[in-house]
Motif scaffolding. Structure first.
Motif, PDB file in Angstrom:
ATOM      1  N   SER A  28      16.701   4.943  20.638  1.00 22.36           N
ATOM      2  CA  SER A  28      15.270   5.082  20.424  1.00 22.36           C
ATOM      3  C   SER A  28      14.882   5.076  18.951  1.00 22.36           C
ATOM      4  N   GLN A 142       7.212  13.101  30.151  1.00 25.63           N
ATOM      5  CA  GLN A 142       8.616  13.366  29.802  1.00 25.63           C
ATOM      6  C   GLN A 142       8.749  14.454  28.745  1.00 25.63           C
ATOM      7  N   GLN A 147      12.956   8.117  26.065  1.00 23.35           N
ATOM      8  CA  GLN A 147      13.606   7.601  27.278  1.00 23.35           C
ATOM      9  C   GLN A 147      14.669   6.573  26.908  1.00 23.35           C
ATOM     10  N   ALA A 150      16.245   4.439  29.704  1.00 24.59           N
ATOM     11  CA  ALA A 150      15.434   3.591  30.580  1.00 24.59           C
ATOM     12  C   ALA A 150      16.165   2.285  30.854  1.00 24.59           C
ATOM     13  N   ASP A 151      16.118   1.826  32.077  1.00 22.21           N
ATOM     14  CA  ASP A 151      16.783   0.592  32.515  1.00 22.21           C
ATOM     15  C   ASP A 151      18.306   0.683  32.517  1.00 22.21           C
ATOM     16  N   GLY A 189      15.589   9.306  31.073  1.00 23.01           N
ATOM     17  CA  GLY A 189      15.214   8.030  31.668  1.00 23.01           C
ATOM     18  C   GLY A 189      16.302   7.281  32.420  1.00 23.01           C
ATOM     19  N   TRP A 190      17.501   7.806  32.418  1.00 25.15           N
ATOM     20  CA  TRP A 190      18.584   7.100  33.109  1.00 25.15           C
ATOM     21  C   TRP A 190      18.339   7.076  34.614  1.00 25.15           C
ATOM     22  N   HIS A 191      18.771   5.997  35.225  1.00 22.54           N
ATOM     23  CA  HIS A 191      18.869   5.953  36.673  1.00 22.54           C
ATOM     24  C   HIS A 191      20.253   6.516  37.001  1.00 22.54           C
TER      25      HIS A 191
END
Ligand code: ARG
Length: 616
Positions: A28, A142, A147, A150-151, A189-191
């Motif tokens: 980030s 958040q 994040q 993210a993705d 933000g992690w899946h």
């Protein structure tokens, strides 16, 4: 893109990752889909812009953030970029710092920037900007946490107890730490896919079947199934000492299991079912959930093919009838030099490492993760280093370089008071351990808060008891040995769950006593008092604490932060009288600060899996 392979350590976790750049700062800082920047990021960019103007832009290719100072004398944040530039250019860092500072443009965040000592740049933040920043943080879904995941997909492998055996305290640590790491990843933000890799296969099942047929006590099994299975296993060992035929019998049963014999298969399934039922009690109590429970047995059929492939690729070789992977004496990872990973034994049995190779292939194919984290105790370090290396060499799908593999290990719990053992010296059931924590918490609540109803006290005891066991584990550096001490973990003062929960409840209690509480909107935070400013500053650092906690895979970093926040709040509480503030606007501002504290504590504790209480 070409990735070099690199072995490195984050803290002392073992990290095997594709090499892009080794940078402790999450992506980030370098831009990316981030809604709110942390203050450290804002200031870092500010320094970099000035450094660029001063002609040093290309020196700082790898970015260390500006960090909070630990002494207000030095302002709020400190940059050490001048040292990096100085080192690269072989010039005096103090001079560089002065040069960079002179190129700094005005920034709404910065009241004053000054050079200090041999080349630090210290920043004093603008109060109004900081207040505004905290409001943005609180309104952000958040909470201002970048994040950076993210993705990206994380597969996390934790808890993973062995069937037919009591879950031991190492599994409890793995469960608690793994769950916190999972929550922290989600917060950035992690899946996340959590996969409970239970130990549900091996030659011990043959022994258990023999024991079951000869010595089982059905009543005992009904009352404490795992206890009875453990007893049968021990009995097998004792009996087999004088009766060698038992070993042959066990081998025959194992063979039947592998061949899919209906009776043996049913027994095995029953052993798994009763074990999972007990594990689930622990998970429920701790509010831990798995997306998958794919045990070792899930991979059985793939193992022969994998061993063949590894042999054909020249990665594995025959040795005295076994198949092994040998790590050579010049291996880049010193720990591996001269070691051996057996993937098939002489008798044809496959091993833990073979299964782990099948498992990572499955995870790679199914979820395409960017990262896989394994959480176990320190005794498995060599295993993971070997298997990570073997996987990279094997790389069946050409995906190995896309996946960062991390073994985050933890130390052993010391148990000076014997809390973790039964009188007979056995490991106690973890559910009983939590019952005991809740019982002790209940005694404290009964004594300290008689005004609460019985139901309220029961709820407080549950949250405090279970939360304390959890926090005691998470608040220590996972990689040091920790000791288990009831009195310390349940203490109302110090870095403990009760202290944090009590601070939260204090916030809520202040709000209850105020008529203004209803219309509370933290839209203006008063920083006229040094204690208020200190508290706002502490709240503003929440996103950085989460970032650091995850960058190092250490929940204790977040615990330390929450402890600091609670301390800042309690100092504020003692020195600034919120409810007695005469002036309406100022009182509302102070109440807003109380609300901001409560929200931040709640969010932070939530990332550790700990609930909060409005009263206690
Ligand atoms: N069942 C193992 C044990 O109790 C832990 C498994 C950890 N995960 C893994 N993929 N090896 O020691």
């Amino acid at each position: 893109m070409v990735f070099l392979r690199q072995l490195s350590e984050t803290g002392r976790n073992f990290v095997s990752k594709p090499h892009r750049f080794d940078n402790r700062v999450e992506d980030s800082v370098l831009g990316g889909a981030v809604s709110v920047q942390t203050i450290a990021e804002v200031l870092t960019q500010h320094v970099l812009a000035a450094a660029d103007k001063a002609g040093h832009g290309d020196v700082l290719d790898s970015v260390e953030p500006t960090v909070p100072t630990n002494n207000p004398k030095f302002g709020d944040y400190q940059s050490n970029h001048a040292f990096r530039i100085g080192r690269a250019l072989k010039t005096n860092p103090r001079q560089v710092a002065e040069q960079v500072c002179s190129q700094m443009s005005e920034h709404p965040a910065v009241k004053r920037a000054e050079v200090a000592g041999p080349g630090f740049i210290n920043f004093h933040l603008n109060d109004a900007w900081m207040g505004q920043h905290v409001q943005t943080q609180l309104q952000d879904a958040q909470f201002g946490v970048p994040q950076s995941g993210a993705d990206k997909t994380l597969v996390i492998d934790f808890s993973a107890p062995n069937v037919a055996k009591r879950m031991h305290v190492g599994h409890m640590r793995s469960t608690i730490i793994g769950d916190a790491l999972m929550r922290l990843h989600r917060a950035t933000g992690w899946h996340v896919i959590s996969d409970n890799h239970i130990g549900d296969w091996g030659t011990q099942y043959g022994k258990l079947v023999v024991g079951w047929d000869r010595w089982r006590d059905e009543d005992a099994f009904a009352g404490d199934p795992i206890g009875e299975l453990e007893r049968l296993y021990v009995r097998f060992g004792v009996e087999a000492e004088s009766d060698a035929s038992l070993h042959a019998a066990a081998r025959a049963e194992t063979a039947k299991l592998q061949a899919g014999d209906a009776r043996v298969l049913d027994l095995w399934k029953q052993f798994i079912a009763v074990s999972l039922a007990e594990f689930d009690q622990v998970y429920q109590r701790l509010d831990v959930h798995f997306d998958e429970t794919l045990g070792e047995s899930h991979y059985n059929e793939q193992l022969p093919g994998i061993v063949e492939e590894l042999e054909a690729a020249g990665i594995a070789q025959q040795s005295d009838g076994a198949v092994i992977i040998r790590f050579d004496d010049e291996h880049e990872n010193k720990t591996l030099r001269g070691t051996v990973l057996v993937i098939r034994k002489q008798d044809g049995a496959y091993l833990y490492g073979t299964t782990d190779l099948a498992t990572i292939r499955h995870r790679s194919r199914t979820w395409s993760p960017s990262r896989v984290v394994y959480v176990t105790d320190l005794r498995q370090q060599l295993h993971f280093q070997q298997f990570f290396d073997a996987w990279r060499a094997w790389d069946p799908d050409g995906t190995a370089d896309d996946i960062e593999l991390i073994h985050t290990w933890f130390g052993i719990i010391k148990d000076p008071t014997g809390a973790m053992s039964t009188r007979a010296g056995n490991v106690i059931r973890l559910v009983e351990l939590m019952d005991e924590a809740v019982r002790r918490a209940r005694a404290i609540v009964d004594e300290k808060s008689p005004q609460l109803s019985d139901a309220e006290r029961a709820e407080v005891a549950e949250v405090v008891g279970v939360g304390s066991v959890r926090y005691a584990d998470l608040s220590q550096n996972p990689q040091s040995d920790v000791s288990f001490d009831w009195d310390r973990m349940l203490a109302m003062d110090g870095n403990t769950a009760p202290y944090l929960l009590y601070s939260y409840a204090r916030c809520r209690s202040i709000q209850r006593k105020s008529d203004d509480a209803q219309s509370l909107d933290p839209s203006s935070l008063a920083m006229e008092h040094p204690r208020s400013r200190e508290l706002v500053s502490s709240i503003s650092r929440f996103p950085e604490a989460v970032q650091q906690s995850i960058a190092n895979l250490r929940p204790n970093v977040l615990c330390d932060y929450l402890f600091e926040l609670a301390n800042a709040f309690n100092r504020f509480y003692y020195d600034v009288s919120v409810l007695k503030t005469e002036e309406d606007d100022l009182r509302r501002c102070r109440l807003a600060l109380v609300e901001a504290t409560a929200l931040t504590l709640e969010r932070g504790l939530g990332m550790l899996g700990i609930g909060v209480l409005s009263r206690m």
